[in-house]
Scaffold this active site. Structure first.
Site, PDB file in Angstrom:
ATOM      1  N   ASN A   5     -26.129   1.137 -48.835  1.00 53.30           N
ATOM      2  CA  ASN A   5     -27.302   1.189 -47.952  1.00 53.30           C
ATOM      3  C   ASN A   5     -28.616   1.032 -48.698  1.00 53.30           C
ATOM      4  O   ASN A   5     -29.608   0.608 -48.124  1.00 53.30           O
ATOM      5  CB  ASN A   5     -27.292   2.487 -47.143  1.00 53.30           C
ATOM      6  CG  ASN A   5     -26.312   2.374 -45.988  1.00 53.30           C
ATOM      7  OD1 ASN A   5     -26.183   1.319 -45.370  1.00 53.30           O
ATOM      8  ND2 ASN A   5     -25.598   3.457 -45.706  1.00 53.30           N
TER       9      ASN A   5
ATOM     10  N   SER B 197     -23.272   8.558 -44.458  1.00 57.29           N
ATOM     11  CA  SER B 197     -23.935   7.318 -44.885  1.00 57.29           C
ATOM     12  C   SER B 197     -25.154   7.621 -45.731  1.00 57.29           C
ATOM     13  O   SER B 197     -25.653   6.744 -46.434  1.00 57.29           O
ATOM     14  CB  SER B 197     -24.434   6.530 -43.678  1.00 57.29           C
ATOM     15  OG  SER B 197     -23.430   6.329 -42.762  1.00 57.29           O
TER      16      SER B 197
ATOM     17  N   HIS C  91     -17.178   6.880 -48.689  1.00 60.53           N
ATOM     18  CA  HIS C  91     -17.968   6.129 -47.705  1.00 60.53           C
ATOM     19  C   HIS C  91     -17.205   4.868 -47.311  1.00 60.53           C
ATOM     20  O   HIS C  91     -17.237   3.864 -48.019  1.00 60.53           O
ATOM     21  CB  HIS C  91     -19.346   5.805 -48.305  1.00 60.53           C
ATOM     22  CG  HIS C  91     -20.300   5.173 -47.359  1.00 60.53           C
ATOM     23  ND1 HIS C  91     -21.282   4.304 -47.769  1.00 60.53           N
ATOM     24  CD2 HIS C  91     -20.423   5.267 -46.015  1.00 60.53           C
ATOM     25  CE1 HIS C  91     -21.969   3.900 -46.710  1.00 60.53           C
ATOM     26  NE2 HIS C  91     -21.460   4.469 -45.649  1.00 60.53           N
TER      27      HIS C  91
ATOM     28  N   GLU D  54     -16.893   3.242 -50.898  1.00 63.02           N
ATOM     29  CA  GLU D  54     -17.841   3.687 -51.916  1.00 63.02           C
ATOM     30  C   GLU D  54     -17.483   5.147 -52.215  1.00 63.02           C
ATOM     31  O   GLU D  54     -17.530   5.988 -51.318  1.00 63.02           O
ATOM     32  CB  GLU D  54     -19.264   3.610 -51.305  1.00 63.02           C
ATOM     33  CG  GLU D  54     -20.319   3.087 -52.207  1.00 63.02           C
ATOM     34  CD  GLU D  54     -21.690   3.036 -51.525  1.00 63.02           C
ATOM     35  OE1 GLU D  54     -21.849   3.359 -50.324  1.00 63.02           O
ATOM     36  OE2 GLU D  54     -22.637   2.685 -52.225  1.00 63.02           O
TER      37      GLU D  54
HETATM   38  P1  NAD Z   1     -19.419   8.977 -33.919  1.00 61.27           P
HETATM   39  O1  NAD Z   1     -20.577   9.514 -33.173  1.00 61.27           O
HETATM   40  O2  NAD Z   1     -18.716   7.748 -33.407  1.00 61.27           O
HETATM   41  O3  NAD Z   1     -18.300  10.118 -34.079  1.00 61.27           O
HETATM   42  C1  NAD Z   1     -18.600  11.416 -34.510  1.00 61.27           C
HETATM   43  C2  NAD Z   1     -17.535  12.361 -33.939  1.00 61.27           C
HETATM   44  O4  NAD Z   1     -17.722  13.655 -34.550  1.00 61.27           O
HETATM   45  C3  NAD Z   1     -17.645  12.578 -32.429  1.00 61.27           C
HETATM   46  O5  NAD Z   1     -16.413  12.243 -31.812  1.00 61.27           O
HETATM   47  C4  NAD Z   1     -17.966  14.069 -32.300  1.00 61.27           C
HETATM   48  O6  NAD Z   1     -17.350  14.674 -31.150  1.00 61.27           O
HETATM   49  C5  NAD Z   1     -17.368  14.614 -33.591  1.00 61.27           C
HETATM   50  N1  NAD Z   1     -17.921  15.919 -33.989  1.00 61.27           N
HETATM   51  C6  NAD Z   1     -19.206  16.351 -33.958  1.00 61.27           C
HETATM   52  N2  NAD Z   1     -19.284  17.622 -34.420  1.00 61.27           N
HETATM   53  C7  NAD Z   1     -18.021  17.983 -34.769  1.00 61.27           C
HETATM   54  C8  NAD Z   1     -17.444  19.178 -35.303  1.00 61.27           C
HETATM   55  N3  NAD Z   1     -18.207  20.243 -35.588  1.00 61.27           N
HETATM   56  N4  NAD Z   1     -16.117  19.215 -35.533  1.00 61.27           N
HETATM   57  C9  NAD Z   1     -15.334  18.123 -35.247  1.00 61.27           C
HETATM   58  N5  NAD Z   1     -15.816  16.978 -34.729  1.00 61.27           N
HETATM   59  C10 NAD Z   1     -17.140  16.913 -34.493  1.00 61.27           C
HETATM   60  O7  NAD Z   1     -19.941   8.744 -35.415  1.00 61.27           O
HETATM   61  P2  NAD Z   1     -19.436   7.667 -36.487  1.00 61.27           P
HETATM   62  O8  NAD Z   1     -20.207   6.395 -36.307  1.00 61.27           O
HETATM   63  O9  NAD Z   1     -17.951   7.648 -36.507  1.00 61.27           O
HETATM   64  O10 NAD Z   1     -19.998   8.327 -37.828  1.00 61.27           O
HETATM   65  C11 NAD Z   1     -19.318   9.402 -38.449  1.00 61.27           C
HETATM   66  C12 NAD Z   1     -19.816   9.534 -39.882  1.00 61.27           C
HETATM   67  O11 NAD Z   1     -19.533   8.315 -40.578  1.00 61.27           O
HETATM   68  C13 NAD Z   1     -21.316   9.763 -40.027  1.00 61.27           C
HETATM   69  O12 NAD Z   1     -21.538  10.619 -41.107  1.00 61.27           O
HETATM   70  C14 NAD Z   1     -21.855   8.361 -40.313  1.00 61.27           C
HETATM   71  O13 NAD Z   1     -23.059   8.375 -41.039  1.00 61.27           O
HETATM   72  C15 NAD Z   1     -20.734   7.795 -41.149  1.00 61.27           C
HETATM   73  N6  NAD Z   1     -20.623   6.343 -41.176  1.00 61.27           N
HETATM   74  C16 NAD Z   1     -20.749   5.601 -40.043  1.00 61.27           C
HETATM   75  C17 NAD Z   1     -20.603   4.210 -40.096  1.00 61.27           C
HETATM   76  C18 NAD Z   1     -20.689   3.367 -38.854  1.00 61.27           C
HETATM   77  O14 NAD Z   1     -20.800   2.127 -38.980  1.00 61.27           O
HETATM   78  N7  NAD Z   1     -20.595   3.933 -37.660  1.00 61.27           N
HETATM   79  C19 NAD Z   1     -20.326   3.568 -41.327  1.00 61.27           C
HETATM   80  C20 NAD Z   1     -20.168   4.365 -42.477  1.00 61.27           C
HETATM   81  C21 NAD Z   1     -20.331   5.740 -42.391  1.00 61.27           C
END
Ligand code: NAD
Length: 301
Positions: free
Chosen positions: A192, A121, A142, A154
């Site tokens: 964002n 993000s 994104h 995005e």
């Molecule tokens: P989340 O915490 O729900 O999930 C992250 C997952 O990554 C976890 O299951 C964790 O076990 C896993 N993980 C951590 N280290 C790892 C590794 N080395 N190898 C494999 N898996 C690993 O997070 P999320 O909300 O799904 O966010 C994920 C990404 O998406 C982030 O970069 C976030 O900024 C981006 N994002 C999130 C949103 C949102 O609304 N949640 C929206 C757009 C983008």
């Protein structure tokens, strides 16, 4: 333009399982990778639940659900999950060191022709690309939450992203029925950069006593046709996430207009992070996303 058939998704959390879902639904062979066995189990259960919801809505049939699930294999080790991938989409925890270490591994184990995309993000695509020896094949994808529902991706062009990589990723987005929008790699990208200052301004309006929580959200819903008010939306995103992104904008541009509101900082320090904590700008029924009432704010009472 290379043909993408096999997609590896790193991270099976909120975003990763949604990304795996949409690629599998559109007949890509998907490897879903997470270091946590529990996250993989929960991710698959969420995909199944969301497919059932789509069947109830009449968007999909039972046979689509079976086909989608059959297109997904799970892995706990990156090297195993990415070795045949044409495209890797990284959606692991938003932490710079974690992303750099994952991209070093992806560079070692994914085929040399594979494109490496990140769903970050807020972290610079250009910096993430520097962790690899193939920066021209690194790009931002994104996705928006919830991924199966939201149409936008995005697509972020890092400083050294190559045109062939961009063309392939734009075509992949269309193949999964999303609309890609191409943007350049600057703090907050576009989504964002515009959303977070609006949320911050809504918090300032509350902090300065211009209006209450429900009044601010109602003005934006009824006056601007936003489906959800900015304070309610901030609760959904997570106030810790909003604060982290505002800090990226503030540090990245060095402009005081992005300084996070002191009320937001206090709320994050108090653990009032929004829906996931049961309280933020609103209070929520425990274990649910249903809001009960606007929370009380000590600076105004
Ligand atoms: P989340 O915490 O729900 O999930 C992250 C997952 O990554 C976890 O299951 C964790 O076990 C896993 N993980 C951590 N280290 C790892 C590794 N080395 N190898 C494999 N898996 C690993 O997070 P999320 O909300 O799904 O966010 C994920 C990404 O998406 C982030 O970069 C976030 O900024 C981006 N994002 C999130 C949103 C949102 O609304 N949640 C929206 C757009 C983008």
């Amino acid at each position: 333009m290379s043909q993408v058939k096999k997609v590896a998704v790193v991270g099976s959390g909120t975003m990763g399982n949604g990304i795996a879902h949409v690629f599998a639904q559109h007949d890509f062979a998907v490897s879903l990778i997470d270091t946590s066995a529990d996250a993989l189990k929960k991710g698959l259960a969420t995909i199944e639940k969301n497919l059932e919801r789509q069947i109830k809505k009449g968007v999909l049939q039972e046979s689509d659900k079976q086909r989608t699930l059959a297109n997904i294999r799970t892995f706990s080790v990156i090297a195993d999950g990415v070795k045949e991938a044409d495209l890797v989409v990284e959606a692991a925890t938003e932490n710079t060191d974690i992303k750099f270490s994952i991209f070093r591994e992806l560079d070692l184990h994914a085929p040399p022709t594979a494109i490496l995309a990140t769903n970050t993000s807020s972290i610079s695509i250009t910096r993430i690309a520097n962790a690899t020896k193939r920066p021209e094949q690194v790009i931002g994808m994104h996705f928006m939450n919830p991924v199966p529902v939201m149409e936008l991706v995005e697509v972020i062009r890092g400083y050294r992203t190559g045109q062939a990589t961009i063309d392939t990723v734009l075509s992949c987005c269309r193949a999964i029925a999303k609309t890609p929008v191409e943007v350049n790699d600057y703090p907050g990208f576009v989504a964002n950069r515009i959303l977070m200052p609006m949320i911050n301004e809504a918090i300032y309006s509350l902090y300065e006593g211009v209006a209450g929580v429900e009044e601010i959200d109602t003005v934006m819903k009824l006056g601007m046709s936003h489906p959800m008010g900015p304070l309610h939306l901030a609760d959904f995103i997570g106030l810790d996430v909003c604060l982290a992104i505002l800090r990226v904008l503030h540090d990245g541009f060095g402009n005081p207009k992005y300084a996070p509101c002191p009320l937001l900082i206090n709320m994050v320090e108090a653990g009032h992070l929004g829906v996931k904590a049961g309280v933020g700008f609103y209070e929520y029924t425990p274990g649910s996303k249903e809001k009960i009432v606007a929370a009380r704010f000590s600076n105004r009472q």
